[in-house]
Design a protein around this motif. Structure first.
Motif: not given
Length: 192
Positions: A76-101
């Motif tokens: 169950a905890l692995a499924v919850v972690a998978g759901a949270l990781r699924l929500l974090r997926m995408g492109v992130w930006v900051s002054a440091h660079g570009l991140r593809r999660v």
């Protein structure tokens, strides 16, 4: 409780026309768009599944087999972690660079290595499945590896932008604006 992923579009819409980067704290990693309905629905389904598995763990624990309850709790905890990781997926930006999660892998490219970031018309994967359809993709070319073909950062047919072309255009324009400011490259015109 503020949900930072819900404020991305609002910050973009409230920004002044002369400021393509509406964030004050640019050192913080941000996703310049909201997660799409397909991604949120998949994560909600996984969390619903995890609640049933957690209930099963309680029932198993009450019947007296603790090793089975612990195993089901870990699942169950692995499924919850998978759901949270699924929500974090995408492109992130900051002054440091570009991140593809991605789901299993995160890659960060410093702005000094970012070459042109442009929107192109090309075959793209539909919801990440092997089936390809014609669509738009936001493509990054690295300065240090110009001959290497990287996967697209964003596409019109991924879980965030399927049936939301205006959201894709807004997100692609924002990532291109970050690249133009920090990588020193002028944003390329959107291919029709």
């Amino acid at each position: 409780m503020p949900l930072s992923f819900l404020t991305a579009d609002r910050a973009f819409e409230q920004a002044a026309d002369d400021s393509p980067l509406p964030y004050d704290d640019r050192d913080r990693w941000r996703r310049p768009y909201r997660p799409g309905p397909w991604r949120v629905a998949a994560a909600a389904f996984l969390l619903l599944l995890a609640s049933y598995v957690l209930f099963a763990a309680v029932v198993i624990a009450l019947t007296g087999t603790m090793s089975g309850a612990v195993l089901v709790l870990v699942i169950a905890l692995a499924v919850v972690a998978g759901a949270l990781r699924l929500l974090r997926m995408g492109v992130w930006v900051s002054a440091h660079g570009l991140r593809r999660v991605g789901f299993l892998l995160t890659r960060t490219v410093p702005w000094g290595q970012v070459g042109p970031v442009r929107t192109t018309q090309q075959p793209v994967r539909w919801l990440g499945l092997p089936r390809t359809v014609q669509g738009q993709a936001l493509v990054l070319v690295r300065r240090d590896r110009a001959d290497e073909e990287l996967p697209p950062l964003l596409t019109t047919h991924n879980a965030d932008f399927l049936a939301r072309p205006e959201a894709f255009d807004r997100a692609a324009d924002t990532v291109e604006a970050w690249a133009a400011e920090y990588a020193g490259a002028a944003p390329a015109a959107t291919a029709a």
